[in-house]
Design a protein around this motif. Structure first.
Motif, mmCIF file in Angstrom:
data_model
loop_
_atom_site.group_PDB
_atom_site.id
_atom_site.type_symbol
_atom_site.label_atom_id
_atom_site.label_comp_id
_atom_site.label_asym_id
_atom_site.label_seq_id
_atom_site.Cartn_x
_atom_site.Cartn_y
_atom_site.Cartn_z
ATOM 1 N N ASP A 1 -4.043 -20.347 -10.576
ATOM 2 C CA ASP A 1 -3.041 -20.045 -9.553
ATOM 3 C C ASP A 1 -2.785 -18.546 -9.458
ATOM 4 O OD1 ASP A 1 -0.922 -20.758 -7.648
ATOM 5 O OD2 ASP A 1 0.448 -20.104 -9.226
ATOM 6 N N LEU A 2 -2.685 -17.878 -10.613
ATOM 7 C CA LEU A 2 -2.446 -16.433 -10.618
ATOM 8 C C LEU A 2 -3.627 -15.679 -9.996
ATOM 9 C CD1 LEU A 2 -0.893 -16.004 -14.173
ATOM 10 C CD2 LEU A 2 0.277 -15.622 -11.996
ATOM 11 N N THR A 3 -4.836 -16.136 -10.280
ATOM 12 C CA THR A 3 -6.016 -15.495 -9.701
ATOM 13 C C THR A 3 -6.016 -15.646 -8.188
ATOM 14 O OG1 THR A 3 -7.288 -15.952 -11.721
ATOM 15 C CG2 THR A 3 -8.533 -15.414 -9.720
ATOM 16 N N SER A 4 -5.602 -16.820 -7.710
ATOM 17 C CA SER A 4 -5.510 -17.051 -6.265
ATOM 18 C C SER A 4 -4.463 -16.128 -5.643
ATOM 19 C CB SER A 4 -5.153 -18.513 -5.992
ATOM 20 O OG SER A 4 -4.977 -18.742 -4.609
ATOM 21 N N GLN A 5 -3.309 -15.982 -6.319
ATOM 22 C CA GLN A 5 -2.268 -15.084 -5.828
ATOM 23 C C GLN A 5 -2.779 -13.645 -5.779
ATOM 24 O OE1 GLN A 5 1.739 -15.453 -7.491
ATOM 25 N NE2 GLN A 5 1.203 -17.462 -8.291
ATOM 26 N N ARG A 6 -3.525 -13.244 -6.819
ATOM 27 C CA ARG A 6 -4.040 -11.877 -6.878
ATOM 28 C C ARG A 6 -5.004 -11.614 -5.725
ATOM 29 N NH1 ARG A 6 -7.544 -8.088 -8.819
ATOM 30 N NH2 ARG A 6 -6.602 -6.459 -10.138
ATOM 31 N N THR A 7 -5.864 -12.585 -5.442
ATOM 32 C CA THR A 7 -6.810 -12.439 -4.339
ATOM 33 C C THR A 7 -6.078 -12.287 -3.014
ATOM 34 O OG1 THR A 7 -8.458 -13.783 -5.514
ATOM 35 C CG2 THR A 7 -8.728 -13.540 -3.132
ATOM 36 N N SER A 8 -4.998 -13.076 -2.834
ATOM 37 C CA SER A 8 -4.209 -13.007 -1.612
ATOM 38 C C SER A 8 -3.551 -11.637 -1.452
ATOM 39 C CB SER A 8 -3.142 -14.111 -1.621
ATOM 40 O OG SER A 8 -2.314 -14.017 -0.474
ATOM 41 N N VAL A 9 -2.977 -11.123 -2.555
ATOM 42 C CA VAL A 9 -2.316 -9.814 -2.510
ATOM 43 C C VAL A 9 -3.329 -8.709 -2.225
ATOM 44 C CG1 VAL A 9 -1.088 -8.089 -3.887
ATOM 45 C CG2 VAL A 9 -0.402 -10.485 -4.004
ATOM 46 N N MET A 10 -4.498 -8.787 -2.859
ATOM 47 C CA MET A 10 -5.531 -7.771 -2.639
ATOM 48 C C MET A 10 -5.997 -7.782 -1.185
ATOM 49 S SD MET A 10 -6.092 -6.009 -5.372
ATOM 50 C CE MET A 10 -7.716 -5.307 -5.066
ATOM 51 N N GLY A 11 -6.117 -8.981 -0.602
ATOM 52 C CA GLY A 11 -6.518 -9.068 0.794
ATOM 53 C C GLY A 11 -5.486 -8.433 1.713
ATOM 54 N N THR A 12 -4.203 -8.679 1.420
ATOM 55 C CA THR A 12 -3.137 -8.096 2.231
ATOM 56 C C THR A 12 -3.103 -6.576 2.083
ATOM 57 O OG1 THR A 12 -1.822 -10.107 1.913
ATOM 58 C CG2 THR A 12 -0.668 -8.171 2.749
ATOM 59 N N LEU A 13 -3.316 -6.090 0.867
ATOM 60 C CA LEU A 13 -3.360 -4.646 0.644
ATOM 61 C C LEU A 13 -4.504 -4.009 1.437
ATOM 62 C CD1 LEU A 13 -2.640 -4.344 -3.187
ATOM 63 C CD2 LEU A 13 -1.319 -3.287 -1.348
ATOM 64 N N GLY A 14 -5.641 -4.689 1.470
ATOM 65 C CA GLY A 14 -6.766 -4.171 2.235
ATOM 66 C C GLY A 14 -6.441 -4.082 3.719
ATOM 67 N N ALA A 15 -5.752 -5.110 4.234
ATOM 68 C CA ALA A 15 -5.372 -5.111 5.652
ATOM 69 C C ALA A 15 -4.374 -3.990 5.943
ATOM 70 C CB ALA A 15 -4.764 -6.466 6.015
ATOM 71 N N LEU A 16 -3.440 -3.758 5.025
ATOM 72 C CA LEU A 16 -2.459 -2.684 5.202
ATOM 73 C C LEU A 16 -3.133 -1.314 5.197
ATOM 74 C CD1 LEU A 16 0.598 -3.810 3.033
ATOM 75 C CD2 LEU A 16 0.427 -3.757 5.517
ATOM 76 N N GLU A 17 -4.141 -1.151 4.326
ATOM 77 C CA GLU A 17 -4.848 0.127 4.260
ATOM 78 C C GLU A 17 -5.581 0.410 5.576
ATOM 79 O OE1 GLU A 17 -6.463 3.728 3.076
ATOM 80 O OE2 GLU A 17 -4.724 2.558 2.374
ATOM 81 N N LYS A 18 -6.189 -0.624 6.159
ATOM 82 C CA LYS A 18 -6.850 -0.447 7.457
ATOM 83 C C LYS A 18 -5.840 -0.068 8.536
ATOM 84 C CE LYS A 18 -10.678 -3.635 6.573
ATOM 85 N NZ LYS A 18 -11.331 -4.901 6.984
ATOM 86 N N ALA A 19 -4.663 -0.745 8.493
ATOM 87 C CA ALA A 19 -3.609 -0.442 9.473
ATOM 88 C C ALA A 19 -3.101 0.994 9.279
ATOM 89 C CB ALA A 19 -2.475 -1.432 9.325
ATOM 90 N N ARG A 20 -2.984 1.421 8.017
ATOM 91 C CA ARG A 20 -2.503 2.778 7.753
ATOM 92 C C ARG A 20 -3.455 3.827 8.304
ATOM 93 N NH1 ARG A 20 -3.271 6.944 4.709
ATOM 94 N NH2 ARG A 20 -5.119 6.013 3.749
ATOM 95 N N ARG A 21 -4.769 3.546 8.181
ATOM 96 C CA ARG A 21 -5.755 4.494 8.678
ATOM 97 C C ARG A 21 -5.700 4.602 10.202
ATOM 98 N NH1 ARG A 21 -10.980 2.696 4.963
ATOM 99 N NH2 ARG A 21 -10.177 3.497 2.973
ATOM 100 N N ARG A 22 -5.434 3.457 10.858
ATOM 101 C CA ARG A 22 -5.319 3.492 12.325
ATOM 102 C C ARG A 22 -4.066 4.245 12.748
ATOM 103 N NH1 ARG A 22 -6.832 -2.080 11.971
ATOM 104 N NH2 ARG A 22 -4.647 -2.680 12.335
ATOM 105 N N THR A 23 -2.991 4.138 11.942
ATOM 106 C CA THR A 23 -1.721 4.754 12.287
ATOM 107 C C THR A 23 -1.722 6.250 12.049
ATOM 108 O OG1 THR A 23 -0.610 2.696 11.680
ATOM 109 C CG2 THR A 23 0.770 4.641 11.902
ATOM 110 N N SER A 24 -2.412 6.671 10.972
ATOM 111 C CA SER A 24 -2.383 8.099 10.615
ATOM 112 C C SER A 24 -3.299 8.921 11.516
ATOM 113 C CB SER A 24 -2.820 8.264 9.152
ATOM 114 O OG SER A 24 -4.119 7.750 8.965
#
Length: 208
Positions: free
Chosen positions: A185-208
């Motif tokens: 379960d923790l590994t699944s949560q970690r994968t989900s968080v990492m995916g969201t972080l990746g999406a945020l990083e892409k959004a940040r690059r578009r914004t900056s």
């Protein structure tokens, strides 16, 4: 909808929680702690952990063609007995914390739609969507606000990731079935968080 409903247990209906489901809460027990999507439903960390234990036992039983779970705990060896006992205990916990009345699946799907719509609305959009470029001053202002919001969300996710990593490290070396289910379960949560972080990083690059 949920394994604990269908698995045989003599105490399956003996104890229930007197509580009502609210949108966004776990569809099984009503908790709002560590909610993640599980089998297309919002489920709390405790319920996911116990469901994972039952899933592990089912996989083991099915892999060796053994008698289905439920009823007697009679087993051919200690490993099989461990799976049966831990699955029984997990099922008992799930039945004990179960809501008095499980929510209508249609109501759950309806409650999820506004969240999905809000996520889409919160996602950064490009000026080209309207076919016209916004004035530079306006673009800078929006970008500044978006960047602050993205950084705030990113920081919270990093803190969540650190907490998950600490819990995973604490389970290092544990070999019991509950520990393996918790690690899954923790590994699944970690994968989900990492995916969201990746999406945020892409959004940040578009914004900056």
């Amino acid at each position: 909808m949920i394994d604990a409903q269908t698995m045989d247990s003599p105490t399956a209906t003996s104890t229930v929680r007197i509580a009502r489901w609210t949108p966004g809460a776990c569809v099984w027990c009503g908790s709002t702690d560590s909610i993640e999507m599980y089998r297309n439903e919002p489920r709390c960390g405790q319920c996911r952990e116990h469901e994972a234990i039952i899933d592990e036992a089912k996989h083991f039983i099915g892999m060796y063609g053994l008698r289905p779970l439920g009823g007697t705990l009679a087993s051919e060896d200690e490993e099989e007995r461990e799976y049966r006992v831990t699955a029984r205990d997990a099922r008992e916990v799930l039945n004990r914390i179960r809501l008095e009345k499980l929510p209508d699946p249609a109501a759950v799907r309806k409650a999820l739609r506004p969240r999905a719509a809000a996520a889409v609305a919160a996602a950064p959009t490009s000026a080209s969507a309207s076919g016209k470029a916004a004035p530079k001053k306006s673009q800078a202002g929006v970008s500044s606000v978006d960047l602050i919001e993205l950084q705030s969300r990113g920081q919270k996710l990093l803190e969540q990731l650190a907490s998950i990593d600490e819990k995973i490290a604490a389970l290092d070396g544990s070999s019991g079935l509950p520990a393996r289910a918790r690690l899954k379960d923790l590994t699944s949560q970690r994968t989900s968080v990492m995916g969201t972080l990746g999406a945020l990083e892409k959004a940040r690059r578009r914004t900056s």
